[in-house]
Design a protein around this motif. Sequence first.
Motif, short mmCIF file in Angstrom:
data_model
loop_
_atom_site.label_atom_id
_atom_site.label_comp_id
_atom_site.label_asym_id
_atom_site.label_seq_id
_atom_site.Cartn_x
_atom_site.Cartn_y
_atom_site.Cartn_z
N UNK A 1 0.26 -6.14 -15.64
CA UNK A 1 -0.02 -5.34 -14.44
C UNK A 1 1.29 -4.94 -13.80
N UNK A 2 1.42 -3.63 -13.54
CA UNK A 2 2.64 -3.14 -12.90
C UNK A 2 2.24 -2.42 -11.62
N UNK A 3 2.83 -2.83 -10.53
CA UNK A 3 2.52 -2.22 -9.25
C UNK A 3 3.18 -0.85 -9.20
N UNK A 4 2.42 0.15 -8.82
CA UNK A 4 2.99 1.49 -8.69
C UNK A 4 3.43 1.65 -7.25
N UNK A 5 4.66 2.04 -7.03
CA UNK A 5 5.15 2.16 -5.67
C UNK A 5 5.48 0.79 -5.12
N UNK A 6 5.87 0.78 -3.87
CA UNK A 6 6.21 -0.48 -3.22
C UNK A 6 7.30 -1.22 -3.98
N UNK A 7 7.01 -2.51 -4.25
CA UNK A 7 8.03 -3.33 -4.89
C UNK A 7 8.11 -3.13 -6.41
N UNK A 8 7.10 -2.48 -6.97
CA UNK A 8 7.06 -2.26 -8.42
C UNK A 8 7.12 -3.57 -9.19
N UNK A 9 6.50 -4.59 -8.62
CA UNK A 9 6.47 -5.88 -9.30
C UNK A 9 5.65 -5.77 -10.58
#
Lengths: 787, 246
Positions: free
Chosen positions: A566-574
């Motif tokens: 899982x890759x966060x889009x935007x924000x921290x891009x964790x």
Amino acid sequence: MKALDLKLVRDLWRMRGQAFAIAIVLAAASATFILSMGVHRSLYETREAYYSENNFGDVFANLTRAPRNVVDRVAALEGVQQAQGSILQYAILDFPDRVEAVRALLQSVDERGRDRINLVTLKTGRMPALDAPGEVVVDNAFAVANDVGPGDEFDAIIYGRKQRLRIVGVGFAPNYVNALAPGDVVPDDTRFGVFWMGEKALEAATDRTEAINALSVKLQRGASEADVIRAIDSILEPYGGTGAYARNDHPSHIFLDSELDQLEAMVTIFPPVFLLVATFLVYVVLGRMIRTQRSLIGLFKAFGYSDAAIAGHYLKFAIAIAILATILGALSGVWMARSLTELYARYYHFPILLFSFAPSVFLGASALAIASASIGAISGVWSAARLTPAVAMSPPPPPVYRAGAVERLGQKAGFTAIGHMIVRHIARWPTRSAMTVGGVALSMGLLFSTLQFIDSSEFMLESYFFRSQQQDISVTFTEARNEDVLYELAQMQGVLRVEPVRGLSVEMSHGNKVERTALEAIPQGAKLSARIDQDGNVIDMPPGGLMLSRQLADQLGVEAGENVYVKMLGGRRTEALLPVGAMVDEFIGNRAYATQSTISVLARDGAPVGAAMLLIDGAKRDEVLTDLKAMPAVLSIGDRDLEMTRFKEMIDDNINTMIFFYIGFASAIAVGVVYNSARILFSERAHELATLRVLGYHRIEVAVVLIGQIALLVVMSVPVGLFIGYWLAQLMLRMFGSDLFRLPFAPSNATYAESAIVVLIAAMLTAVVVARRVMRLDMVRVLKARD
Amino acid sequence: MHADAQKDAILQERDAFSGRDLRKIYVTGETEVHALRGVDFDICEGEVLVLLGPSGSGKSTLLNIVGGLDRPTSGTLHYRDTELTALDDRDLTRFRRAHMGFIFQFYNLIPSLTAEENVRLVTDIAVDPMDPADALALVGLAERKHHYPAQLSGGEQQRVAVARAIAKQPGVLLCDEPTGALDSQTGVRVLETLEAANRDLNTTLLIITHNAGIAAMADRVFHFLDGRIARIETNARRIHPSEISW
């Protein structure tokens, strides 16, 4: 005209009923082919022309805020031909006489006409002028649905400030062929529209001077989409970019694509069924005709006609039927295609969407009809060509009957002589009997698999609106908020319970499969946003893991127990590797869920509150809605019951038009098959039936031989038909489902019964029509003519 | 009383059929064919009648009308006390069902039914039928009752047709060229069966034939010509079918 051709014309006329019945089935094939291919082509070509004319972008990106010069950096990337920055801003429109909120998505356009991508086509009026802050062009669907046009003015709340808007034009743009309001599943043009506003004016209204929050890019020919997306993401990272995406993930484009896929599915299912049945019919009818004309064939050959001439003569019979069918099919196909295109024109916002006549589609349809009729004719034609004159002119050997296994049982069960006549005739001609059963069964299967779409969509609705959603009202905020807004909502008169919806935009991958989706947080003790299984029980959130909608799991090819990236889009891009703990059967959308704590792993400070779910006191509904409308933070208000009604309407609109056609098609097959079987049966048994009359059987008793045999075959076809329907339906559901929704297989018992009953009625009425010939049977004449 | 004398008494007592001025006109397109041009006759119960005459002389038309398969254009026809010419289609069917047995040149058996089942076709709907097996035994086919028509010779098929016709114990047997498709030996066998039915069951027999020899087994012979009965011949003595010179 040559004598042999004259005979052909007379034969066609004499057998007009049977020829017409075959032509109807073949016409259904041509019609569905023309309908689906023609509409597919029209829709596809319209879209392509529109995209190219208005320069629809190839890659898109959204971000929080970036200086305008970021556009130049993107434009300079390798593979990028053009880049264009714009501002997107939701606004709430003030229509004082409407309880529900009306919203607009404002999209900036360059007042000096320097835009190059996603161009607006004006239907009426003009584009917004420089230094005229309130001027907007509204999209045509909104203008039509709300009866507004150039010159009309209303107030709007943009970025928390009230501003007067004036419509100066009505238009279309390729990035909004289909426009959905945030949080909605069904387009509603009365409550949501796209507005184009001058760039300078929108900059001023949203405090974004020389800044943008959206980007569209046109690629160079041969450029790598993936490379450009990666490069854009890295440029936009500091500006809150939520991940660039290609045209294939563009919401408006996806909608159209799924429609095109469905049309393709139609082409692969319907015409082949009809063609198959028509081939059977030609085989049976022409075979019988050639058997009865055996001595004639011998005579022609004795006269010196060549085998080829005889073969050609009977082949022409089949081709003549195919030509008639093509004409009938083309007429009805074009008529249906027009109505379907009109339906599409209501849902898709194109400047022009007309059904266009493509000669190749017609040629294709007639080629298929002629080919299937010819294939059906081959065996008969071959047997006619092969007959030698001497053999042909002597009568054919009498049919040999014997008692089969079923029969011997019948003898024990005390069959009457008439019963034996029926059963043995069926057994004597097993291929033809099987074809009759198969043909009627196919028509039943086809009807079942189309009728069950109603059950399927009702089940989907039920599941989406009653199991997945326990709230009365959902509220989407203009932008992510903190907890305060929840308290504010809870304080409102009539609000009984408030639950936040926190979500992250993420990209999930498993193996080589990648999907962009929303990951929603389910708070502890949630009631409104809890996920419910088919039996109504709450599915426990797996601690530390994900719950995926079945649709998403299928797209990713992942099973419970496996891990997804899982890759966060935007924000921290964790990024994180998370286990899939559970699945939930959701038919609309492809969302994922996780506990609050799992979400915190990705977004350290938790997910922002993007929306809220409300349980309200039904008696205070209007007050709650009015209060919500007045809240500047609220972008959209979803009313579950209203939305369900609209969804139902959309499905009814779409499905009912089609169901009407398909009942017609299925009946056409049943009528065509039964009519031909009954006519052949009658001609074969006329002599026997006349004998029964001589022996003292009443007309009705004699008709029983004919009707009884057809009835038995039709009854035998019921289980076969429902079996075919059972599998065909699932195939069709799979083909008709898309990234946007998945159709469950949930047929009701009534649907099984209805499909059987419609076909049984069509079949038996047809048999009765033929049986009326028994009533007119002239005993003396039939007995005089040796069979 | 001697059997023949008994029969004579019945003959004198009762007419099976009486026809008065029967006419039949077939209209095909613009042409009218006068098949019967005013025929009068009386046929007694238990009589054996042979109809002779060239093709198209009206004998088949008369047989069809007498059998209730067709209606005259004008004239009256009575069977016992019933006026057949006044019956509608339903009642004519009932009349055939109750009283008529038919035997055709080409047998008209149902190919999908065995010999016994072909007979049952009639016994299923008759009022006081024989057992199908007994009917087949009467024509000497008890052993072949499970055979299909395609498995029987022409003569055997015709005997099945006779068994089918007599199984309901009809008042009248109408035979249209019953031996037309058979060799002489088989033909005699079939005629013997018919004669036996007449003798044992007192069935009235009407036989159409081209074979003048058969006329000798009749009580009377109607000679047809151009739609009329040209001459009625009464045989002083009926000969047995085995004596017929073919």
